[in-house]
Structures are given as structure tokens and as C-alpha cells.
Scaffold this active site. Sequence first.
Site, PDB file in Angstrom:
ATOM      1  CE  LYS A 254      41.342  32.921  42.060  1.00  0.00           C
ATOM      2  NZ  LYS A 254      40.673  33.416  40.836  1.00  0.00           N
ATOM      3  CG  ASP A 259      41.753  38.854  41.040  1.00  0.00           C
ATOM      4  OD1 ASP A 259      42.772  39.465  40.658  1.00  0.00           O
ATOM      5  OD2 ASP A 259      41.073  38.103  40.302  1.00  0.00           O
ATOM      6  CE  LYS A 266      39.377  40.692  38.848  1.00  0.00           C
ATOM      7  NZ  LYS A 266      38.855  40.036  37.633  1.00  0.00           N
ATOM      8  CG  ASP A 277      39.482  35.615  43.296  1.00  0.00           C
ATOM      9  OD1 ASP A 277      38.695  34.760  42.852  1.00  0.00           O
ATOM     10  OD2 ASP A 277      40.452  36.051  42.646  1.00  0.00           O
ATOM     11  CG  ASP A 336      42.002  39.825  36.224  1.00  0.00           C
ATOM     12  OD1 ASP A 336      42.015  39.414  37.406  1.00  0.00           O
ATOM     13  OD2 ASP A 336      41.008  40.367  35.687  1.00  0.00           O
ATOM     14  CD  GLU A 338      43.768  35.902  40.064  1.00  0.00           C
ATOM     15  OE1 GLU A 338      43.600  36.376  38.929  1.00  0.00           O
ATOM     16  OE2 GLU A 338      42.817  35.603  40.819  1.00  0.00           O
ATOM     17  NE  ARG A 340      43.455  31.017  34.069  1.00  0.00           N
ATOM     18  CZ  ARG A 340      42.684  31.281  33.024  1.00  0.00           C
ATOM     19  NH1 ARG A 340      43.083  30.956  31.818  1.00  0.00           N
ATOM     20  NH2 ARG A 340      41.501  31.845  33.186  1.00  0.00           N
TER      21      ARG A 340
END
Length: 496
Positions: A254, A259, A266, A277, A336, A338, A340
Site C-alpha cells: 500500500k 492519508d 480525519k 501510510d 478513508d 482507501e 483496500r
Amino acid sequence: MSKISASETPTSDVIVIGLAKVESRDGKKFRPVSSGFKIDEVSLAKALAEIGATGAKDEVLKLPGINQKLLVVTGLGAHAENYSHETLRAAAGAAARSLAGIRKASFSLPHKDSTGFAAIAEGALLGSYSFDRFRGKTKNDQKPPLASIEVQTRFGRERSILRRAEILAKNTHLVRDLINTPPSHLTPITFCEDIRSLAKKLTLKIEITSDSQLKKLGFGGIIGVGQGSANPPRLLHISYQPKGAKKSLAYIGKGITFDTGGLALKPAQGMEAMKSDMSGAAAVCAAILAIAELKLPIRIDAWAPLAENMVSDNATRPSDVIKIYGGKTVEVLNPDAEGRLILADALVRAAEVAKADKKRKFEGLVDVATLTGAQVVALGTRTSAVMTNDESLSKRFLSCAESTGELFWPMPLPEDLRASLDSPVADIANIGERMGGMLVAGLFLRDFVAPETPWLHLDIAGPAYNEKYPHGYTPVGGTGVAVRTLVALAEVTARR
Ligand code: BES
Ligand code: MN
Ligand code: ZN
């Protein structure tokens, strides 16, 4: 990187020895232990008692020496006949961290075989790390890491052990650097360029798919996540194909360079940690660089879907539907969730490429991701999760983790949770039941893997980034977790 060497007798005037906890009838509470370093134990014990030594793990004490310049005592915890390799790695790492600014030190820690020797070398190198790229006036106040490490050993002083330790440490440091680099300076494009220049030196095949190509080719996950950002997304693919390799593995990481949560923004508190991230992407790239430098006889493909999850008038809205590579549609209920989405694209593509290689046996997909806050709630900040559709691949991975000292723990993919991902409008929704959120994320990814394809999902959300205090060989900031075990998995799979 620090230099490393091995010697039967220490040649530096800075010596690192161990301190073990004991309970003896004469009231002794600790005992200095080494790999044959001669010292006056009685006066040393007195001095150590004087400064309150205990021998606990992560306790590092420095004593002005008499015969040497500096004696460094690093805690090993409970005394053992044969210290575990991870105890040695951590003790060497803690000592190395305390030796910033020093030119050379000899590590004399008790070990009984070449595994122990390798662990000490790895720990000392991993502990010798600093990140000062973005310091200005304060740069000169920072002490550089310990410059030269000498391991005192009687076991297998072969250069190959030290070389392997160096390659692992160098690439772990690379992951840490990438994570620590702020998102102002690390975008999908700069990530690709940094890795491209390293991959070139090792004659790896590298392919970078641009945002316009991704759109054309139908990578709706990467596009959907990246479209809110001024920094366009990329798909980075590195391929290592040594001659004669009979097996292959694909690693997928990933790569969210930041993020924000997108339109599911967030809270400010803690958002800064989301520069980490992209830890999974950094780990798979570093792993393939290490594997190539070690010349392991197995084909590896590393895939890094890279995007910045931002807020804008262009960002994916909750309720938007996107189409993943291969055709499955996803209702994005929460932008959020994201990771996956970009991983789904990359998993489908990675399997497609792996299966097209008829010359080699495809041994499986391994994805690595800072995927869920639920992972941290479940396992804490030092233990990563493993989910799978293939118990034997998972067992093999966990036994590799056992040998590298990285903490991984198996987690289930309960069938009953899958229904919570059903969408009234698309093939699947990107969020489901909140309870067991780590497992729900795993189940989402499983939908993009053919049942007969061996697959592992590693959620490293907690362990990837250390926000607290340094410990063992782990600094504050990016840790580089997963690299060593990904390399070990390639070694073991090649040998099978
Ligand atoms: N990158 C985060 C997960 C994360 C959280 C990593 C904390 C490291 C530390 C991920 O993209 C995310 O936001 N996940 C959501 C999923 C939820 C919306 C289903 C989460 O865990 O809250
Ligand atoms: Mn997120
Ligand atoms: Zn994320």
C-alpha cells in the site's frame, strides 16, 4: 551506513558487553556476560551496583573504562544459556543507538552459533540510524550514527553473513527514510523516481504506469483514490527475474503518500502520522532490492500502487461507485477506507502477470499495508497481523518471522463478516461491520484474489511507525517492519 566487521578479539577501545539478570544465593542480581571479553568482574559488579544497573532489556549504561575508553553494558533480561537471536538483536541495537557520535565499537555479546552472530550484526546495524535530511541549522547538533561496528565472535566469520546483514539494514534504512520523508517531498512521482534509481543499479525491470494510462487501462481503485490530489497517482512495478528461477512470488504494498481520509476527513490529532501510510509500498520495494542484491534464485514482482488521499472538489464522494481493474465494482461508502481500493487494483494485476509466466510455479501473493486502525487496537503497536486463504503459506511466513524476530500473529477471516460488505448498488462496498474492522478489510481484499491463488495479507498499521520512544534496534518514526521477513520468505520459498 555504518561499516561492519568481525573479529575474534576486540580491536576497539569502546566495548559493548551484555548484562543479564540473575538471582543467586550470594545476593547478586545481575551478571556481566560477553563473548570472551576479559574484565575484572568484581570491580565491574561494584560499579554497576553503584549506578543502579538491573540488566533489564533496553537498559544501556556507559562506564568510563580503565583498560578501554568506554565500556557499554546492554541489558539482556533474564540470564540464559543461549540467548534468543531477537534478544541479541535488540540488545545490540539499543547499544548502537546509544553510541551515536562514536567512531568505532566492538560488540562482545554472548552467542553460541552463527545465527547469534548474524543477529548481533543485524541489531547493531539496524540501531545505527538517523534521519536528518530536513534539518537546517540544527543538523550539526545531531550526532551521526556509530560509524564502525565490530562483532566479536568465534562463529562463522564468513563475509556472507555480514553482507546479508548489511543488505537487510541498508534496505530497512531505505524504508525508514521513505516513511520519514514528509509528504511535501514524497509524492507518488518522487517515490517512483527514488526507487527507479536504486532499481537501475541492480538491473531490475521497472515499469511506472502514469495516471492517464491507469485511467485508460481501468485501474479505477488507484484513480478513484488519487483523483482528489494535485499529485497524480502511479502504479510502480519492479520485476526481478534471475535466470533459472523455478518459482515466483508477488509482493504488493500500500502506497498512500498521505492519508487525509479524503472527504471522510480525519481529525487533525494524529493525521500527521499518515505520512507513514506508504510503509507497505516502501517495504515491498526495499525487499525486492534486497532479494536482487542477495541474488536469490526466485522470481519476485513488487507492486506499489501509489496515491495521495486528499480532499478536493475532485475527490471521490461517499456513495460513488468505482470499477476495480478486472471489472468488479465498489461502492465507496467511506473514502478513508482507501488502501483496500488501491490494493484491489494491484492484487488483480499482480495475479494476472504472475499467472502469465508459464515457466515458473507461482507461489502466491503477499500484500503489505498500513490498512486499519483496528489492527492497532487488536494487536498493539509492535505486532502485525497475518490473514490468509492458504494455511501452509501462512505457516511458512510465520516461521520466517520467527527467524527474523519480527512479530506477526495469525488472524481469521470469519465468513459471517463478509455479508456486511454487501452493497445495494455495486458488487461490494468498501466498508462493512465496524467490529472486527481489520478482518473486514481482509475479507474485502480476499474478494479480489482467486480462491486457488495462495495469498497473504499483512496489516502492519501499528508496527510500521513508532510514535512513542525508541527501543531495541527500532528508532522513532518509520521502523522498516516486514522487510526482513519478506526477504526470508523469498529465501525459504526458493529453497523449497
Ligand atoms: N491508513 C489508515 C489506517 C491506519 C490507522 C494506519 C492508524 C495506521 C494507523 C486507513 O486508510 C484508514 O483510514 N482506515 C480506516 C478504515 C475505516 C474507515 C473502515 C480506519 O481504520 O479507521
Ligand atoms: Mn484511510
Ligand atoms: Zn490509509
